[in-house]
Design a protein around this motif. Structure first.
Motif, mmCIF file in Angstrom:
data_model
loop_
_atom_site.group_PDB
_atom_site.id
_atom_site.type_symbol
_atom_site.label_atom_id
_atom_site.label_comp_id
_atom_site.label_asym_id
_atom_site.label_seq_id
_atom_site.Cartn_x
_atom_site.Cartn_y
_atom_site.Cartn_z
ATOM 1 N N VAL A 29 0.802 -1.199 -0.006
ATOM 2 C CA VAL A 29 -0.197 0.141 0.015
ATOM 3 C C VAL A 29 0.961 1.190 0.039
ATOM 4 C CG1 VAL A 29 -1.870 1.186 1.150
ATOM 5 C CG2 VAL A 29 -1.777 -1.098 1.319
ATOM 6 N N GLU A 30 1.738 1.350 0.848
ATOM 7 C CA GLU A 30 2.913 2.361 0.679
ATOM 8 C C GLU A 30 3.433 2.623 -0.593
ATOM 9 O OE1 GLU A 30 4.474 5.545 2.188
ATOM 10 O OE2 GLU A 30 3.094 4.437 3.540
ATOM 11 N N ARG A 31 3.749 1.452 -1.137
ATOM 12 C CA ARG A 31 4.410 1.462 -2.431
ATOM 13 C C ARG A 31 3.289 1.887 -3.587
ATOM 14 N NH1 ARG A 31 5.797 -3.678 -2.409
ATOM 15 N NH2 ARG A 31 4.177 -4.428 -3.887
ATOM 16 N N MET A 32 2.203 1.642 -3.312
ATOM 17 C CA MET A 32 1.047 2.104 -4.460
ATOM 18 C C MET A 32 1.141 3.641 -4.242
ATOM 19 S SD MET A 32 -2.916 1.682 -4.228
ATOM 20 C CE MET A 32 -3.337 2.502 -2.816
ATOM 21 N N LEU A 33 1.042 4.300 -3.028
ATOM 22 C CA LEU A 33 0.932 5.688 -2.656
ATOM 23 C C LEU A 33 2.406 6.401 -3.235
ATOM 24 C CD1 LEU A 33 -0.075 5.900 1.143
ATOM 25 C CD2 LEU A 33 -1.317 6.697 -1.122
ATOM 26 N N HIS A 34 3.524 5.728 -3.182
ATOM 27 C CA HIS A 34 4.580 6.106 -3.625
ATOM 28 C C HIS A 34 4.426 6.358 -5.235
ATOM 29 C CE1 HIS A 34 8.737 5.945 -5.328
ATOM 30 N NE2 HIS A 34 9.096 6.668 -4.551
ATOM 31 N N ASP A 35 4.291 5.157 -5.794
ATOM 32 C CA ASP A 35 3.999 5.208 -7.253
ATOM 33 C C ASP A 35 3.107 6.008 -7.897
ATOM 34 O OD1 ASP A 35 5.824 3.064 -7.154
ATOM 35 O OD2 ASP A 35 4.439 1.705 -7.721
ATOM 36 N N TRP A 36 2.002 6.541 -6.998
ATOM 37 C CA TRP A 36 0.877 7.355 -7.527
ATOM 38 C C TRP A 36 1.381 8.805 -7.350
ATOM 39 C CZ3 TRP A 36 -4.202 7.021 -8.994
ATOM 40 C CH2 TRP A 36 -4.845 8.193 -9.118
ATOM 41 N N LYS A 37 2.218 9.121 -6.424
ATOM 42 C CA LYS A 37 2.906 10.569 -6.228
ATOM 43 C C LYS A 37 3.957 10.618 -7.392
ATOM 44 C CE LYS A 37 1.888 10.711 -1.205
ATOM 45 N NZ LYS A 37 2.351 10.595 -0.070
ATOM 46 N N SER A 38 4.558 9.826 -7.461
ATOM 47 C CA SER A 38 5.732 9.746 -8.657
ATOM 48 C C SER A 38 5.448 9.548 -10.047
ATOM 49 C CB SER A 38 6.794 8.771 -8.564
ATOM 50 O OG SER A 38 6.463 7.368 -8.782
ATOM 51 N N GLY A 39 3.958 9.406 -10.223
ATOM 52 C CA GLY A 39 3.645 9.159 -11.346
ATOM 53 C C GLY A 39 3.977 7.907 -12.028
#
Length: 143
Positions: A29-39
């Motif tokens: 879930v943390e990885r999903m948030l990071h990937d969202w923020k980074s694009g």
């Protein structure tokens, strides 16, 4: 009453679920948030979506569908299915997968995923078959 709708992580507070997932041993879930923020992954390609489950206005779960980046064929990939601890075993995960796959056959003839050992029987109950493929444990033909 649980409501399901597409979500954007720009305007949906996922942090409480991310914190719970981290404590529960699910860092994706943390990885999903990071990937969202980074694009890197915003679930915004053709046929892609991120669906949330809401108990009143509180996000209690989500499930994403992407184009599968691990294969050259046109296939979808179920990603980041998570339901908070207080709402598990109430059919929410099943409904989230159904929402993510709704109309997916228009875009993807097949959907793949990588299940944890604990979630394998869940996906098999939903009609996913065990596969021996790179980066996938299960797949389902949609058309």
């Amino acid at each position: 009453m649980i409501a399901y709708r597409p979500i954007s992580l720009d305007d949906t507070d996922v942090q409480p679920l991310s914190d719970e997932a981290w404590r529960d041993g699910y860092p994706f879930v943390e990885r999903m948030l990071h990937d969202w923020k980074s694009g890197a992954n915003r679930f915004d390609g053709p046929g892609e979506r991120l669906v949330g489950a809401f108990d009143d206005d509180t996000l209690v779960g989500f499930c994403g569908l992407n184009r599968d980046p691990y294969v050259s064929e046109n296939a979808g990939r179920i990603r980041h299915l998570y339901v908070d601890l207080a709402h598990r075993h109430a059919g929410i995960a099943r409904a989230l997968v159904a929402q993510a796959l709704d109309s997916a056959s228009i875009w993807f003839p097949r959907v793949r995923l990588r299940a944890t050992p604990a979630s394998r029987s869940f996906y098999e109950l939903l009609g996913f078959l065990v596969v021996d493929e790179t980066e996938a444990t299960h797949a389902k033909r949609l058309r």
